[in-house]
Write an enzyme that holds these catalytic residues in place. Structure first.
Site, PDB file in Angstrom:
ATOM      1  CB  THR A 175      -0.861  -0.005   1.278  1.00  0.00           C
ATOM      2  OG1 THR A 175      -1.796  -1.059   1.169  1.00  0.00           O
ATOM      3  CG2 THR A 175      -1.580   1.308   1.515  1.00  0.00           C
ATOM      4  CB  VAL A 204     -14.204  -0.965   1.726  1.00  0.00           C
ATOM      5  CG1 VAL A 204     -13.549   0.393   1.922  1.00  0.00           C
ATOM      6  CG2 VAL A 204     -15.018  -0.985   0.435  1.00  0.00           C
ATOM      7  N   GLY A 226      -1.216  -1.525   6.564  1.00  0.00           N
ATOM      8  CA  GLY A 226      -1.278  -2.726   7.392  1.00  0.00           C
ATOM      9  C   GLY A 226      -2.648  -3.358   7.251  1.00  0.00           C
TER      10      GLY A 226
HETATM   11  N1  ASP Z   1      -4.308  -1.205   4.636  1.00  0.00           N
HETATM   12  C1  ASP Z   1      -4.532  -1.949   3.419  1.00  0.00           C
HETATM   13  C2  ASP Z   1      -5.894  -2.593   3.487  1.00  0.00           C
HETATM   14  O1  ASP Z   1      -6.179  -3.273   4.445  1.00  0.00           O
HETATM   15  C3  ASP Z   1      -3.509  -2.980   3.130  1.00  0.00           C
HETATM   16  C4  ASP Z   1      -2.076  -2.657   3.422  1.00  0.00           C
HETATM   17  O2  ASP Z   1      -1.742  -1.563   3.876  1.00  0.00           O
HETATM   18  O3  ASP Z   1      -1.214  -3.528   3.186  1.00  0.00           O
HETATM   19  O4  ASP Z   1      -6.638  -2.467   2.563  1.00  0.00           O
END
Ligand code: ASP
Length: 304
Positions: A175, A204, A226
């Site tokens: 991300t 989402v 995360g």
């Molecule tokens: N925060 C993102 C989500 O859960 C994924 C990530 O940051 O790796 O959609």
């Protein structure tokens, strides 16, 4: 004061990708900083950094977004201005190259904050964003591998519940997010993601939810990454920005927010925060999170 901080996603980045991930965030920070040097705004700078990372297939946003259980790419993004609390976001958006640019259009061209799914896609087309397939061959290969494992009865990350999500092998991190500060004092935060691998269609995450994955106030801006289910339950970005507004140092505010998440839910996350005086904070409980910082007079500082 001019400053840029960029992250490329918290998680277990394979050692073989550390160099490329650090180069990616440094390049995005440089592109954004150049805009500030040419008297551009924090809004343009933030968007440019996020778009540079969306266009880099190494990261899980735009090109390189991970896929849903049924093999589609559904992306989330948000952008927020601290000076006005203006914000735009898209969720579960398919078929565009740069979700952050669509999020900005939601902020600038509508009375709404968040558009989701088919409505978001229709809006993107109305705004002139062409149909674009962001699925890379690498992500398709990973998806086929995960599908085969599910078919063989091995439990896998499916998005069905949190315990399942957290107990499954790590999906690729990546991300992306940026917080930019321009000389007028404006702070803008932006985040973009493909979400989590093998998520249920329609899932989402925290990224497009103001206060969860993305937030900005007149005092500070933050972008989180995360496991979204944990980040949204603890309102990680809002918590961090509010603490900075109350006088806590950005580093302490970021660390406190991550410590709370670790103590309560124990899920993985990382956050970057930038204050109006140019100080920043970086905290994570994941093993790695590529970050680049640029402020006046310093070369990009990178850390993972
Ligand atoms: N925060 C993102 C989500 O859960 C994924 C990530 O940051 O790796 O959609």
């Amino acid at each position: 004061m001019k400053a840029i901080i960029v992250h490329g996603g918290a998680g277990a980045w394979p050692l073989s990708e550390h160099r490329a991930a650090l180069d990616g965030v440094a390049k995005a920070a440089r592109a954004a900083y150049q805009i500030l040097e040419q008297d551009g705004t924090a809004l343009d700078a933030c968007q440019a950094a996020v778009m540079a990372l969306e266009d880099n297939p190494l990261f899980n946003a735009g090109a390189g977004s991970v896929l849903t259980l049924d093999g589609a790419c559904e992306m989330d993004a948000a952008i927020m201005r601290g000076s006005t609390f203006g914000a735009g976001a898209v969720a579960a958006l398919r078929g565009v190259k740069n979700p952050i640019a669509v999020a900005r259009k939601v902020m600038e061209e509508t009375d709404h904050v968040l558009l989701a799914g088919e409505g978001a896609e229709r809006f993107a087309r109305t705004m002139g964003f062409p149909d674009h397939d962001p699925v890379t061959p690498e992500r398709r290969r990973q998806w086929e591998h995960l599908r085969a494992e599910i078919a063989s009865g091995k439990p896998r990350r499916s998005g069905l519940n949190e315990r399942m999500l957290t107990s499954q092998p790590k999906a690729p991190p990546g991300t992306v997010g940026c917080v930019a500060l321009d000389p007028s004092g404006e702070i803008v935060a932006g985040t973009s993601t493909g979400g989590v691998f093998m998520k249920l269609p329609g899932r989402v995450g925290d990224t497009p939810l103001l206060g969860a994955g993305t937030y900005a106030s007149p005092d500070a801006g933050a972008s989180a990454t995360g496991l979204g289910e944990g980040v949204m339950k603890t309102l990680l970005a809002f918590r961090t920005v509010e603490a900075v507004g109350a006088g806590v140092s950005p580093q302490e505010a970021a660390q406190r927010a991550i410590d709370l998440l670790t103590r309560t839910l124990g899920t993985e996350a990382g956050i970057i925060v930038l204050a109006k005086d140019g100080r920043w904070g970086i905290a994570k409980n994941a093993s790695t999170m590529p970050v680049a910082v640029m402020t006046e007079g310093i070369e990009p500082q990178v850390t993972i």
